[in-house]
Scaffold this motif. Structure first.
Motif, short mmCIF file in Angstrom:
data_model
loop_
_atom_site.label_atom_id
_atom_site.label_comp_id
_atom_site.label_asym_id
_atom_site.label_seq_id
_atom_site.Cartn_x
_atom_site.Cartn_y
_atom_site.Cartn_z
N LEU A 28 27.95 -14.67 4.27
CA LEU A 28 29.45 -14.95 4.34
C LEU A 28 30.16 -13.85 3.20
O LEU A 28 31.29 -13.29 3.61
CB LEU A 28 30.06 -16.42 4.23
CG LEU A 28 29.89 -17.19 5.34
CD1 LEU A 28 30.23 -18.71 5.00
CD2 LEU A 28 30.47 -16.67 6.59
N ILE A 29 29.69 -13.83 2.23
CA ILE A 29 30.25 -13.12 1.10
C ILE A 29 30.02 -11.86 1.55
O ILE A 29 31.02 -10.94 1.20
CB ILE A 29 29.56 -13.60 -0.15
CG1 ILE A 29 29.80 -14.92 -0.89
CG2 ILE A 29 30.00 -12.29 -1.35
CD1 ILE A 29 29.32 -15.27 -2.05
N ALA A 30 28.89 -11.32 1.82
CA ALA A 30 28.51 -10.12 2.36
C ALA A 30 29.38 -9.62 3.59
O ALA A 30 29.89 -8.14 3.52
CB ALA A 30 27.21 -9.84 2.61
N ALA A 31 29.47 -10.26 4.41
CA ALA A 31 30.38 -10.10 5.57
C ALA A 31 32.00 -9.97 5.21
O ALA A 31 32.52 -8.85 5.58
CB ALA A 31 30.42 -11.35 6.50
N VAL A 32 32.55 -10.68 4.49
CA VAL A 32 33.98 -10.58 3.85
C VAL A 32 34.02 -9.18 3.11
O VAL A 32 35.00 -8.46 3.55
CB VAL A 32 34.30 -11.64 2.87
CG1 VAL A 32 35.74 -11.35 2.26
CG2 VAL A 32 34.45 -12.96 3.63
N VAL A 33 33.19 -9.06 2.00
CA VAL A 33 33.26 -7.70 1.26
C VAL A 33 32.99 -6.37 2.51
O VAL A 33 33.87 -5.35 2.34
CB VAL A 33 32.18 -7.64 0.36
CG1 VAL A 33 32.11 -6.18 -0.28
CG2 VAL A 33 32.49 -8.55 -0.63
#
Length: 110
Positions: A28-33
């Motif tokens: 999720l962090i990678a997707a948002v960034v």
């Protein structure tokens, strides 16, 4: 001789759950960034707001879909299709390229 899998069943379940939660959280962090960088880059290059939203969703969606295909192939013991690997590599490179071209990334020496 005891089967350690049966004896340690609850520990295995706990480890699997923690691993799953950790992977989902990091994804999720990678997707948002990733979304932010690609969206910003698309807007900067004149794309409409709709297109600037759809472009990162399609690239990240391609990475997720191809990753699941590779994972399924690995779990079933068959080789992953070349298209899955190709889409995974292309999607990952597109995401990295967008991130490297994003003006919000400021590398400073010192």
């Amino acid at each position: 001789m005891r089967n350690h899998r049966t004896w340690n069943g609850s520990a295995d379940v706990c480890i699997r759950r923690i691993t799953t939660v950790s992977v989902v959280f990091l994804a999720l962090i990678a997707a948002v960034v990733s979304f932010g960088h690609m969206h910003e880059l698309a807007l900067r290059h004149g794309e409409t707001s709709l297109n600037a939203t759809l472009i990162p969703l399609s690239v990240d969606g391609m990475v997720v879909a191809s990753s699941m295909s590779v994972l399924l192939a690995g779990r079933t013991g068959v080789g992953a299709p070349w298209l899955s690997w190709t889409l995974l590599i292309v999607g990952s490179l597109a995401s990295l390229a967008a991130m490297s071209r994003s003006p919000s990334l400021r590398w400073s020496a010192g």
